[in-house]
Every structure is written in structure tokens, then in C-alpha cells.
Motif scaffolding. Sequence first.
Motif, short mmCIF file in Angstrom:
data_model
loop_
_atom_site.label_atom_id
_atom_site.label_comp_id
_atom_site.label_asym_id
_atom_site.label_seq_id
_atom_site.Cartn_x
_atom_site.Cartn_y
_atom_site.Cartn_z
N GLN A 47 88.06 -48.22 34.28
CA GLN A 47 86.66 -47.86 34.00
C GLN A 47 85.73 -48.91 34.58
O GLN A 47 84.70 -48.57 35.18
N ASN A 48 86.06 -50.17 34.41
CA ASN A 48 85.24 -51.25 34.95
C ASN A 48 85.16 -51.16 36.48
O ASN A 48 84.07 -51.33 37.05
N ARG A 51 82.88 -48.25 37.43
CA ARG A 51 81.46 -48.59 37.24
C ARG A 51 80.95 -49.47 38.37
O ARG A 51 79.82 -49.30 38.82
N ARG A 52 81.76 -50.37 38.84
CA ARG A 52 81.36 -51.25 39.94
C ARG A 52 81.12 -50.46 41.22
O ARG A 52 80.23 -50.76 41.99
N SER A 55 77.75 -48.53 40.97
CA SER A 55 76.54 -49.38 41.02
C SER A 55 76.16 -49.80 42.40
O SER A 55 76.74 -49.90 43.34
#
Length: 55
Positions: A47-48, A51-52, A55
Motif C-alpha cells: 500500500q505504501n 501511494r508513492r 503521488s
Amino acid sequence: MVTEDDLVRAIHAGAVTMEQIRETTRASTGCGTCSMQVYHILQRELQNLSRRKIS
């Protein structure tokens, strides 16, 4: 003994399935009691990473 940092490094290096985590780190290959913890770390890190990329 595999640390959370070991798992995170493996995930960031491309291990994105439990099988790949097992092959790369040997985590969750003994008695398996840590399997759920490893799975949750894998999901969190994926998930991290996702998200990166957004962005």
C-alpha cells in the motif's frame, strides 16, 4: 530470525507475494506462527509503495 526491516527491504526490492518473501528471506518457513504478521507487513508495504507511485 528475520526482522521487519529485512521484510521491508525484500518487498521494496520486488518480493511482492508471500512465496517471494519466503524465498527471499526464509520468513514463515519454519513453524509458520509469524505468517499473519509477515502478511500484514507485506500488505502495508505494498500500500505504501502504491501511494508513492500515485503521488
